[in-house]
Write a protein that holds these residues in place. Structure first.
Motif, short mmCIF file in Angstrom:
data_model
loop_
_atom_site.label_atom_id
_atom_site.label_comp_id
_atom_site.label_asym_id
_atom_site.label_seq_id
_atom_site.Cartn_x
_atom_site.Cartn_y
_atom_site.Cartn_z
N ASP A 1 3.18 16.32 2.27
CA ASP A 1 2.54 15.84 3.50
C ASP A 1 3.10 16.50 4.74
OD1 ASP A 1 1.26 13.95 1.84
OD2 ASP A 1 3.09 12.75 1.91
N ASN A 2 3.97 17.51 4.55
CA ASN A 2 4.59 18.17 5.68
C ASN A 2 5.37 17.20 6.55
OD1 ASN A 2 3.63 20.73 5.02
ND2 ASN A 2 1.63 20.17 5.86
N THR A 3 5.93 16.18 5.95
CA THR A 3 6.78 15.27 6.70
C THR A 3 8.11 15.97 6.94
OG1 THR A 3 7.45 14.30 4.62
CG2 THR A 3 5.76 13.14 5.85
N PRO A 4 8.80 15.59 8.02
CA PRO A 4 10.07 16.27 8.31
C PRO A 4 11.10 16.04 7.21
CG PRO A 4 9.76 14.37 9.73
CD PRO A 4 8.47 14.59 9.03
N VAL A 5 11.87 17.07 6.93
CA VAL A 5 12.89 16.97 5.90
C VAL A 5 14.26 17.13 6.56
CG1 VAL A 5 13.89 18.13 3.91
CG2 VAL A 5 11.42 17.83 4.08
N ASP A 6 15.14 16.21 6.30
CA ASP A 6 16.48 16.28 6.87
C ASP A 6 17.39 17.06 5.91
OD1 ASP A 6 18.68 13.77 8.32
OD2 ASP A 6 18.88 15.93 8.07
N GLU A 7 17.60 18.33 6.25
CA GLU A 7 18.37 19.19 5.35
C GLU A 7 19.78 18.64 5.12
OE1 GLU A 7 17.18 21.61 3.76
OE2 GLU A 7 15.27 21.94 4.77
N ALA A 8 20.32 18.02 6.17
CA ALA A 8 21.70 17.53 6.08
C ALA A 8 21.82 16.51 4.95
CB ALA A 8 22.11 16.91 7.40
N VAL A 9 20.81 15.69 4.83
CA VAL A 9 20.85 14.66 3.80
C VAL A 9 20.85 15.30 2.42
CG1 VAL A 9 19.60 12.73 2.81
CG2 VAL A 9 19.70 12.99 5.28
N VAL A 10 20.00 16.30 2.27
CA VAL A 10 19.91 17.00 0.99
C VAL A 10 21.25 17.64 0.67
CG1 VAL A 10 18.73 18.79 -0.31
CG2 VAL A 10 17.47 17.43 1.37
N ALA A 11 21.81 18.33 1.68
CA ALA A 11 23.07 19.02 1.47
C ALA A 11 24.17 18.02 1.12
CB ALA A 11 23.44 19.81 2.71
N SER A 12 24.16 16.89 1.81
CA SER A 12 25.21 15.92 1.56
C SER A 12 25.10 15.35 0.15
CB SER A 12 25.15 14.81 2.62
OG SER A 12 24.87 13.58 2.05
N ALA A 13 23.86 15.12 -0.29
CA ALA A 13 23.67 14.60 -1.65
C ALA A 13 24.18 15.61 -2.67
CB ALA A 13 22.21 14.27 -1.88
N CYS A 14 23.84 16.89 -2.44
CA CYS A 14 24.27 17.93 -3.37
C CYS A 14 25.78 18.07 -3.37
CB CYS A 14 23.64 19.28 -3.00
SG CYS A 14 21.91 19.34 -3.37
N ASN A 15 26.36 18.01 -2.17
CA ASN A 15 27.81 18.13 -2.09
C ASN A 15 28.49 17.02 -2.86
OD1 ASN A 15 27.90 20.41 -0.61
ND2 ASN A 15 27.84 19.36 1.38
N LYS A 16 27.93 15.85 -2.70
CA LYS A 16 28.50 14.68 -3.37
C LYS A 16 28.50 14.92 -4.88
CE LYS A 16 28.40 9.75 -2.47
NZ LYS A 16 27.63 8.70 -1.80
N LEU A 17 27.37 15.41 -5.36
CA LEU A 17 27.26 15.66 -6.81
C LEU A 17 28.27 16.70 -7.24
CD1 LEU A 17 23.42 15.78 -7.35
CD2 LEU A 17 25.00 14.01 -8.07
N ARG A 18 28.36 17.80 -6.44
CA ARG A 18 29.26 18.87 -6.83
C ARG A 18 30.70 18.40 -6.80
NH1 ARG A 18 26.36 22.10 -3.19
NH2 ARG A 18 24.50 22.86 -4.25
N SER A 19 31.02 17.58 -5.79
CA SER A 19 32.40 17.13 -5.71
C SER A 19 32.73 16.22 -6.89
CB SER A 19 32.67 16.43 -4.39
OG SER A 19 31.96 15.23 -4.33
N ILE A 20 31.76 15.42 -7.32
CA ILE A 20 32.01 14.59 -8.50
C ILE A 20 32.19 15.47 -9.72
CG2 ILE A 20 31.00 12.90 -10.06
CD1 ILE A 20 29.61 11.68 -7.62
N GLU A 21 31.32 16.46 -9.81
CA GLU A 21 31.38 17.32 -10.98
C GLU A 21 32.67 18.11 -10.99
OE1 GLU A 21 28.07 19.91 -11.44
OE2 GLU A 21 28.60 20.38 -13.49
N GLY A 22 33.12 18.51 -9.76
CA GLY A 22 34.36 19.26 -9.67
C GLY A 22 35.59 18.39 -9.85
#
Lengths: 168, 685
Positions: B107-128
């Motif tokens: 729908d071309n709604t705005p995407v908050d990149e920071a949120v995506v990055a933070s979620a990914c970081n969280k996952l990576r830090s858990i995995e690491g």
């Protein structure tokens, strides 16, 4: 009357549909019965056991029909306007069973049901849950689910037939 | 390669939304201490499917986010890591992020990149194995870790400014404090923040704020977790008091003027990243839902069971109509003209209705096939391989329900073929093959089944590596297993022989998904493979609920339906054309000698015509070979609705199901290929 039914329910009474096969009177859990209908022409299935008469069209559903008289070696096997088919709902399937007649619905309390007698070999008693009495007549109570699910009925495909067909 | 993929976007969006919802449902119900393995597999499969789809359609951000999620899930699933509540939270957060990305694409709604990055970081830090606080509501994160006092405790200053409707949302505050007390030493001061006078006092509103000081060894994110379901990030402030400043006069006291009335009465409508589901659950954009606007889509998704019901009732109507028509025949057309006119109209309307109802379900398989050229093209480029995709039989019509469920397994099969099957150009040249590989995707309806094949001319399956891998995975194997049995091993969950895990395949999830999905459709999967020459995966699906053009034939008193597409011709043989080969009758048709199958013998039907020259012989095509079927007479050509015999009974050999004829009787539909097998097995007379 209502009062009577409710007291019966409280005391653990269960209702049984009674049907006749030859001279014997049988009973099965009424909750397994979907409907009762007359015998119609069936489409026979090749290479099926003798007692599997074939399949019928029950309002768009293909239902196998089993003749209990052949299965239990009872009574004379004739199909006329009095032949009755009990449509039952067991094992997630709809199955029709041919009997000589349907007589009644009776309520039986647990203490009215006696354990089945031991016959030794010959008659398969493993599907008989007990013996009840209704109007002075003996009633053989059957576990219809177990009976239909039995390997000798060949109603449910066994695992050997289910393996993957690798003949590609 | 100019295939227009946009027509499939909608399907992808719908499917992904379903996958996400499923993922969330499982994650919310999962018990982190005793996770059900099957559920973990299910979450993983959902993630894998989304990733696959996203990659196919070129949504790189979604694919990479899902890939991160999948990596961690994979390790949890293989018990390399134990599932913790923290992980589940991270998974959910990522799921929300993916939903947001999905909504962004749709729908071309705005995407908050920071949120995506933070979620990914969280996952990576858990995995690491490290625990960087990925979500830090209000802190200068850099110093956060270095502020532990010598005894390992940190002083936190927490300001909790709940929204006015806190109590209405059913939140209880006492357990929060109890939980904080369990972490360390807590002192709490309550402040009355927004309170005008008693005349307007509403006892259901929350007018309180709490200032807390906690001395605890707990990490920052443990604290924020406690408030997670209660407060939005601007309602809670957690600060770490510097050890040096411990004796100072609370320099880091939060600015209370940031908590103004507005903020309390109207708690921040926008906080896209954090757990939208704990509050704005019904908000139009929550969970990446499509906002309700005027442009509703022109199609609706209806449960397959509803369509099934419609088709069943349609079948009943057709039968009733046929019955009525038969009865009406007995009335004199002159006396009952209007009745006959009505009957003719009814017949026409019924037929139209039937066609419309059937068309709801049937779709050409090109609907899924045409998305693959792009997939193969992109993937081949990525893997540095050359491959050409050939599509055969795209017009084969298939039940819509099956088409939807086929998309995932086929995607996996094609990806697998390309990733594992086709070798790199150099390897191929060394093996004396063309540098470019070929993948053939073929669909055909053969008798009672739809057969879809994925054929590649790659390296084929590696028997010894599969066996070795199976041993490592603790599966029961032996060297004496036949090839077919060995190939079946790759369908075990988590089985993969790929040496490195790529984001293409190699996690061993693909075949697992393929098997599950195909079996759920009542189909089978089989593999043939020859080392160095390639492999072929064959997916065969039953024709349940498909319609079939058939010819009804009579044998004795029984009626059978023979699928029209397997019939080549029908003829009455001359006595000269009949010969026997060691007792078996053959029919000579234009110089070919074909074996004669007597239906009455196969199905033990009495009263059928025994002399072929007095009956009819149908030449039928049984999986590529021609045989002659002996029947008494040909009756009629119909369109029949295939009904499954398995629903209430079991499969009957030689049949593809049953149907209901106009007179209400049941007729079996022959599966000619299966019939030939049955005939071969039977003792010859």
């Amino acid at each position: 009357m209502e009062e009577m039914t409710s007291t019966m329910a409280e005391s653990g009474a269960r209702e049984y549909l009674t049907f006749t096969l030859g001279k014997e009177e049988y009973g099965m859990d009424i909750l397994k019965v979907q409907e009762i209908r007359g015998y119609d022409a069936v489409t026979s299935i090749a290479n099926a056991p003798q007692f599997l008469k074939g399949v019928i069209n029950l309002r768009g559903v293909i239902v196998p029909i089993i003749d209990m008289r052949i299965k239990f070696n009872l009574g004379t096997v004739a199909y006329d306007e009095f032949t009755v088919v009990i449509i039952i709902n067991v094992l997630g399937r709809v199955i029709g069973m041919v009997v000589d007649g349907v007589s009644d619905v009776v309520s039986l309390l647990p203490d009215q049901i006696k354990p089945p007698p031991e016959f030794g070999t010959g008659i398969d008693t493993q599907y008989i849950t007990g013996i009840g009495t209704s109007n002075g007549q003996m009633l053989i109570l059957t576990d219809i689910e177990k009976l239909m699910g039995g390997a000798d009925m060949q109603l449910v495909e066994n695992s050997a037939d289910n393996h993957l067909d690798l003949a590609a | 390669m100019s295939a227009d993929l946009s027509q499939f976007f909608q399907v992808f969006f719908d499917e992904s939304t379903e996958h996400l919802a499923e993922m969330e449902r499982i994650l919310l119900s999962i018990d982190p201490h005793a996770p059900d393995e099957e559920e973990l597999h299910a979450v993983f499969r959902a993630a894998h499917s989304i990733k696959g789809g996203a990659a196919t359609f070129g949504f790189g951000d979604m694919a990479s986010t899902t890939h991160t999620l999948e990596s961690l899930l994979d390790r949890v699933r293989h018990q390399e890591l134990t599932l913790t509540a923290e992980m589940v939270d991270a998974f959910l957060e990522t799921k929300d992020a993916i939903a947001m990305l999905l909504a962004g694409h749709r729908d071309n709604t705005p995407v908050d990149e920071a949120v995506v990055a933070s979620a990914c970081n969280k996952l990576r830090s858990i995995e690491g194995g490290e625990h960087h606080p990925a979500v830090e509501p209000v802190t200068d994160g850099a110093e956060a870790l270095s502020t532990k006092s010598p005894d390992g405790t940190t002083e936190y200053r927490i300001v909790f400014t709940p929204p006015a409707d806190l109590f209405k949302r059913g939140v209880r505050v006492e357990p929060l404090f109890e939980e904080l007390v369990s972490l360390g030493e807590l002192s709490v001061t309550a402040r009355v923040e927004v309170f005008d006078d008693f005349n307007t006092y509403d006892p259901e509103q929350c007018y309180l704020c709490w200032d807390m000081t906690l001395l605890s060894a707990a990490r920052l994110e443990e604290l924020s977790d406690i408030f997670m379901f209660v407060a939005d990030e601007d309602e809670i402030e957690i600060q770490i008091v510097e050890p040096a400043s411990l004796h100072k006069e609370s320099p880091a006291l939060p600015e209370t003027d940031s908590i103004n009335n507005d903020n309390v009465s109207n708690p921040s409508p926008e906080s896209p990243g954090r757990r939208l589901y704990d509050k704005n659950e019904t908000a139009p954009n929550a969970f990446g839902r499509r906002p309700v606007d005027g442009t509703e889509s022109s199609s609706i998704r209806v449960g397959v069971s509803k369509v099934d019901q419609l088709i069943n009732q349609m079948g009943e109507l057709v039968i009733t109509q046929a019955m009525l028509a038969q009865t009406a025949q007995q009335f004199d057309p002159v006396l009952y003209e209007s009745l006959h006119r009505g009957m003719a109209l009814l017949q026409r309307n019924t037929r139209d209705l039937q066609e419309s109802v059937m068309s709801i379900r049937m779709m050409p398989i090109s609907f899924i096939f045409s998305r693959f050229p792009r997939l193969v093209h992109d993937l081949a480029a990525k893997l540095g391989k050359q491959a050409e995709l050939k599509l055969v039989g795209e017009t084969t019509e298939l039940d819509k329900g099956l088409i939807e469920k086929l998309a995932d397994p086929l995607t996996h099969l094609v990806r697998n073929s390309l990733d594992h099957g086709i070798e790199s150009p150099e390897e191929r040249r060394q093996a004396g093959k063309q540098p470019g590989g070929t993948i053939i995707l073929r669909a055909a309806q053969t008798g009672g089944r739809i057969v879809i094949e994925v054929i590649d001319d790659g390296a084929g399956l590696n028997r010894s590596r599969i066996l070795q891998k199976a041993l490592e995975n603790g599966l029961a194997v032996s060297d004496e297993m036949s090839d077919e049995e060995v190939w079946q091993l790759i369908f075990a969950p988590g089985f993969s022989t790929a040496e490195k895990v790529t984001d293409v395949s190699g996690r061993g999830v693909g075949m697992d998904v393929v098997m599950k999905n195909v079996q759920a459709m009542g189909g089978r999967v089989s593999i043939t493979s020859e080392s160095g020459k390639g492999s072929r995966v064959l997916v065969s699906l039953p024709l349940t609920l498909a319609i079939l053009d058939g010819l009804s034939v009579r044998v004795g008193s029984e009626t059978f339906i023979v699928p029209l597409n397997s019939i080549i011709e029908s003829l009455q043989p001359q006595p000269d054309d009949l010969n026997t080969v060691s007792g078996n009758t053959t029919v000579r048709v234009r110089g070919e000698y074909l074996p004669l199958l007597r239906l009455n013998e196969i199905y033990s039907i009495k009263g059928a015509v025994a002399q072929p020259e007095q009956a009819v012989v149908m030449i039928v095509d049984a999986e590529g070979e021609q045989v002659a079927l002996l029947v008494d007479e040909l009756l009629n050509q119909h369109q029949v609705v295939i009904k499954s015999l398995e629903t209430n009974y079991r499969k009957v050999d030689g049949t593809a199901g049953a149907t209901i004829l106009g007179d209400g009787h049941v007729a079996l539909i022959l599966d000619v290929g299966d019939l030939v097998h049955l005939w071969r097995k039977a003792p010859q007379i």
